[in-house]
Design a protein around this motif. Structure first.
Motif, short mmCIF file in Angstrom:
data_model
loop_
_atom_site.label_atom_id
_atom_site.label_comp_id
_atom_site.label_asym_id
_atom_site.label_seq_id
_atom_site.Cartn_x
_atom_site.Cartn_y
_atom_site.Cartn_z
N PRO A 30 0.81 -1.23 0.00
CA PRO A 30 0.00 0.00 0.00
C PRO A 30 0.84 1.27 0.00
O PRO A 30 0.31 2.35 -0.25
N MET A 31 2.13 1.15 0.28
CA MET A 31 2.99 2.32 0.29
C MET A 31 3.57 2.62 -1.10
O MET A 31 4.22 3.64 -1.29
N HIS A 32 3.36 1.73 -2.05
CA HIS A 32 3.87 1.94 -3.40
C HIS A 32 2.98 2.90 -4.17
O HIS A 32 1.76 2.93 -3.97
N ALA A 49 -0.70 7.96 5.12
CA ALA A 49 0.28 8.13 4.04
C ALA A 49 -0.39 8.13 2.68
O ALA A 49 -0.04 8.94 1.80
N GLN A 50 -1.38 7.24 2.48
CA GLN A 50 -2.11 7.20 1.22
C GLN A 50 -2.83 8.52 0.96
O GLN A 50 -2.76 9.09 -0.13
N PHE A 51 -3.54 8.99 1.97
CA PHE A 51 -4.33 10.22 1.81
C PHE A 51 -3.43 11.41 1.46
O PHE A 51 -3.71 12.16 0.52
N GLU A 52 -2.37 11.58 2.21
CA GLU A 52 -1.50 12.73 2.01
C GLU A 52 -0.78 12.67 0.67
O GLU A 52 -0.54 13.71 0.03
N ALA A 53 -0.47 11.44 0.19
CA ALA A 53 0.19 11.30 -1.11
C ALA A 53 -0.75 11.65 -2.25
O ALA A 53 -0.35 12.26 -3.24
N VAL A 54 -2.04 11.29 -2.11
CA VAL A 54 -3.01 11.53 -3.18
C VAL A 54 -3.53 12.97 -3.14
O VAL A 54 -3.60 13.66 -4.16
N THR A 90 -12.85 9.96 -2.96
CA THR A 90 -11.64 10.79 -2.92
C THR A 90 -10.42 9.95 -3.26
O THR A 90 -9.56 10.37 -4.04
N VAL A 91 -10.35 8.77 -2.65
CA VAL A 91 -9.24 7.86 -2.92
C VAL A 91 -9.83 6.54 -3.42
O VAL A 91 -10.38 5.76 -2.63
N PRO A 92 -9.78 6.23 -4.71
CA PRO A 92 -10.32 4.96 -5.21
C PRO A 92 -9.48 3.79 -4.73
O PRO A 92 -8.33 3.95 -4.33
N VAL A 93 -10.07 2.62 -4.79
CA VAL A 93 -9.40 1.39 -4.34
C VAL A 93 -8.89 0.64 -5.56
O VAL A 93 -9.65 0.35 -6.49
N THR A 94 -7.60 0.31 -5.56
CA THR A 94 -7.01 -0.37 -6.71
C THR A 94 -6.97 -1.89 -6.55
O THR A 94 -6.92 -2.62 -7.53
#
Length: 237
Positions: A30-32, A49-54, A90-94
């Motif tokens: 999930p960090m990639h 980390a995901q939220f702030e990156a996106v 806001t953040v889709p799931v891959t």
């Protein structure tokens, strides 16, 4: 059989997906970059980390540890999501992972399968804020209660009920009493429904409902009886 396999022997058996993980060999980090997992699949630090990156902004929602530490994703069980079929987020799931869960109602362990998540979020149209907190057995039970309550409420508003409708309403009422939706006081309603059925109607059906109602009342009386502590043989024991 390995201890890892034995772990899932006690998990609730899903009628479509079974009780053991569906190993795909896919285990995205999930960090990639470009990997975004569901909030119920990640730890608090991973979510932040995901939220702030996106989004490019600091995490605004405070500590989510209370609910993000519970889900456990099972390694090597991921499947790829189709972002075009998800509801906007806001953040889709891959990717979806099989998740180890504990049922909120019966407290038995179960797996919220990646394939089931894909069906929820891409076929049924559930929002990504939806989550699975009950095993399939408890979900079916709740669905059965909802259907039965709908039947009861529909029949309740029928002014001139047929014999069959009165039996159906009595049956629905008894089921809801046994499911702890209605109190046992509703057995009086069942009694009135059954007494309103003509004598030449189906006696066996009326008898079956009465037997069931009497069992409910007997169980309630038994559960309400105060427990009596054993007497001591000597004073002070």
């Amino acid at each position: 059989m390995s201890s890892k396999s034995d772990k899932y022997a006690s998990f609730i058996d899903h009628p479509r997906y079974g009780r053991r993980p569906n190993v795909t060999g896919l285990n995205p980090n999930p960090m990639h970059r470009g990997v975004h997992l569901h909030w119920n699949t990640t730890s608090h630090n991973e979510i932040v980390a995901q939220f702030e990156a996106v989004v490019g902004k600091p995490w605004p929602y405070g500590d989510t540890t209370s609910y993000t530490d519970r889900p456990k994703r099972i390694a090597n069980t991921a499947i790829v999501a189709d972002l075009s079929r998800q509801t906007p987020a806001t953040v889709p799931v891959t990717h979806y992972f099989d998740l180890e869960r504990k049922c909120r109602d019966c407290e038995r362990p179960f797996i919220f399968f990646a394939k089931e998540q894909k069906h929820w979020y891409e076929v049924l149209g559930f929002g990504l804020d939806s989550d699975c907190v009950r095993c399939v057995d408890c979900r079916k039970k709740l669905q059965g209660i909802a259907r039965t309550r709908e039947i009861f409420e529909t029949l309740f508003h029928v002014e001139s009920k047929t014999v069959e409708q009165r039996l159906q309403m009595a049956d629905a009422c008894l089921f809801l009493i046994e499911s702890n939706v209605f109190s046992s006081r509703q057995t009086e309603r069942v009694r009135r429904l059954l007494n309103s059925i003509p004598d030449d109607a189906d006696v066996s059906e009326r008898s079956r409902h009465l037997d069931r109602m009497n069992r409910i009342l007997a169980d309630e009386r038994k559960s309400s009886e105060p427990s009596v502590a054993p007497k001591s043989r000597e004073l002070g024991q």
